[in-house]
Motif scaffolding. Structure first.
Motif, PDB file in Angstrom:
ATOM      1  N   GLY A   1       0.792  -1.221   0.000  1.00  9.58           N
ATOM      2  CA  GLY A   1       0.000   0.000   0.000  1.00  9.58           C
ATOM      3  C   GLY A   1       0.821   1.267   0.000  1.00  9.58           C
ATOM      4  N   TYR A   2       2.044   1.189  -0.544  1.00  9.37           N
ATOM      5  CA  TYR A   2       2.928   2.358  -0.558  1.00  9.37           C
ATOM      6  C   TYR A   2       2.264   3.521  -1.295  1.00  9.37           C
ATOM      7  N   ASP A   3       2.484   4.716  -0.815  1.00  7.20           N
ATOM      8  CA  ASP A   3       1.866   5.933  -1.341  1.00  7.20           C
ATOM      9  C   ASP A   3       2.227   6.170  -2.815  1.00  7.20           C
ATOM     10  N   ILE A   4       1.222   6.310  -3.658  1.00  7.78           N
ATOM     11  CA  ILE A   4       1.440   6.499  -5.094  1.00  7.78           C
ATOM     12  C   ILE A   4       2.104   7.848  -5.383  1.00  7.78           C
ATOM     13  N   GLY A   5       1.795   8.878  -4.622  1.00  5.92           N
ATOM     14  CA  GLY A   5       2.431  10.179  -4.822  1.00  5.92           C
ATOM     15  C   GLY A   5       3.939  10.095  -4.631  1.00  5.92           C
ATOM     16  N   ARG A   6       4.371   9.380  -3.613  1.00  2.00           N
ATOM     17  CA  ARG A   6       5.807   9.191  -3.397  1.00  2.00           C
ATOM     18  C   ARG A   6       6.413   8.342  -4.494  1.00  2.00           C
ATOM     19  N   LEU A   7       5.687   7.323  -4.904  1.00  2.00           N
ATOM     20  CA  LEU A   7       6.163   6.480  -5.995  1.00  2.00           C
ATOM     21  C   LEU A   7       6.361   7.296  -7.270  1.00  2.00           C
ATOM     22  N   LYS A   8       5.437   8.186  -7.565  1.00  2.48           N
ATOM     23  CA  LYS A   8       5.573   9.051  -8.746  1.00  2.48           C
ATOM     24  C   LYS A   8       6.805   9.933  -8.638  1.00  2.48           C
ATOM     25  N   TYR A   9       7.095  10.426  -7.443  1.00  2.58           N
ATOM     26  CA  TYR A   9       8.308  11.226  -7.241  1.00  2.58           C
ATOM     27  C   TYR A   9       9.542  10.379  -7.554  1.00  2.58           C
ATOM     28  N   PHE A  10       9.587   9.150  -7.027  1.00  5.71           N
ATOM     29  CA  PHE A  10      10.730   8.272  -7.287  1.00  5.71           C
ATOM     30  C   PHE A  10      10.886   7.986  -8.777  1.00  5.71           C
ATOM     31  N   LEU A  11       9.766   7.793  -9.457  1.00  4.77           N
ATOM     32  CA  LEU A  11       9.819   7.539 -10.900  1.00  4.77           C
ATOM     33  C   LEU A  11      10.401   8.740 -11.639  1.00  4.77           C
ATOM     34  N   ASN A  12       9.969   9.929 -11.285  1.00  8.38           N
ATOM     35  CA  ASN A  12      10.516  11.137 -11.913  1.00  8.38           C
ATOM     36  C   ASN A  12      12.001  11.302 -11.591  1.00  8.38           C
ATOM     37  N   LEU A  13      12.375  10.972 -10.368  1.00 10.46           N
ATOM     38  CA  LEU A  13      13.770  11.034  -9.961  1.00 10.46           C
ATOM     39  C   LEU A  13      14.611  10.056 -10.794  1.00 10.46           C
ATOM     40  N   TYR A  14      14.114   8.857 -10.961  1.00 10.81           N
ATOM     41  CA  TYR A  14      14.793   7.836 -11.759  1.00 10.81           C
ATOM     42  C   TYR A  14      14.922   8.298 -13.211  1.00 10.81           C
ATOM     43  N   LYS A  15      13.845   8.836 -13.773  1.00 11.92           N
ATOM     44  CA  LYS A  15      13.870   9.297 -15.167  1.00 11.92           C
ATOM     45  C   LYS A  15      14.875  10.431 -15.358  1.00 11.92           C
ATOM     46  N   LYS A  16      14.983  11.303 -14.391  1.00  9.58           N
ATOM     47  CA  LYS A  16      15.857  12.473 -14.510  1.00  9.58           C
ATOM     48  C   LYS A  16      17.322  12.145 -14.220  1.00  9.58           C
ATOM     49  N   HIS A  17      17.567  11.287 -13.222  1.00  8.96           N
ATOM     50  CA  HIS A  17      18.928  11.055 -12.747  1.00  8.96           C
ATOM     51  C   HIS A  17      19.421   9.620 -12.926  1.00  8.96           C
ATOM     52  N   GLY A  18      18.539   8.708 -13.325  1.00  9.35           N
ATOM     53  CA  GLY A  18      18.951   7.320 -13.502  1.00  9.35           C
ATOM     54  C   GLY A  18      19.002   6.549 -12.192  1.00  9.35           C
ATOM     55  N   PRO A  19      19.345   5.270 -12.267  1.00  7.81           N
ATOM     56  CA  PRO A  19      19.329   4.413 -11.068  1.00  7.81           C
ATOM     57  C   PRO A  19      20.391   4.788 -10.040  1.00  7.81           C
ATOM     58  N   ASP A  20      21.458   5.465 -10.456  1.00  8.29           N
ATOM     59  CA  ASP A  20      22.525   5.803  -9.516  1.00  8.29           C
ATOM     60  C   ASP A  20      22.055   6.696  -8.383  1.00  8.29           C
TER      61      ASP A  20
END
Length: 122
Positions: A31-50
């Protein structure tokens, strides 16, 4: 719920590489928060897995912090500035701003990986 950076990376890969829906990922991770998940996805897209792996990025100099705070003070959103700087969560920047607002710019100090940024600001 606090999760590790490795799990955050796994969540991003579940979505971006494996194609799972946000609701499936939310269910898979308790049940992890989708808003936080979206932030992580944007972070990954912008900066990569590192950004999740190389936490030397967790070292933030005083000048960097003041630049980020200044952008927010000029009207940019905390979330966008945090994303641009590669912060693992926007609450980090929110905490910097709280310290800045209550104690002034002299209270803003360098932060090093593995140390709590709130402990350094007390």
């Amino acid at each position: 719920m606090r999760i590790t950076n490795e799990v955050k990376l796994q969540m991003c890969e579940d979505r971006l590489i494996r194609g799972l829906s946000l609701s499936h990922i939310q269910e898979k991770y308790g049940g992890y928060d989708i808003g936080r998940l979206k932030y992580f996805l944007n972070l990954y897209k912008k900066h990569g897995p590192d950004v999740f792996i190389d936490r030397q990025a967790g070292k933030y100099g005083r000048e960097t912090k003041l630049l980020a705070i200044g952008r927010v003070k000029k009207g940019e959103s905390i979330r966008q500035v945090a994303l641009d700087w590669g912060l693992i969560g926007p609450s980090i920047l929110g905490d910097w701003i709280k310290v800045y607002d209550t104690k002034g710019d002299a209270a803003i100090q360098d932060t090093y990986p593995g140390k709590s940024y709130m402990l350094l600001s007390q």
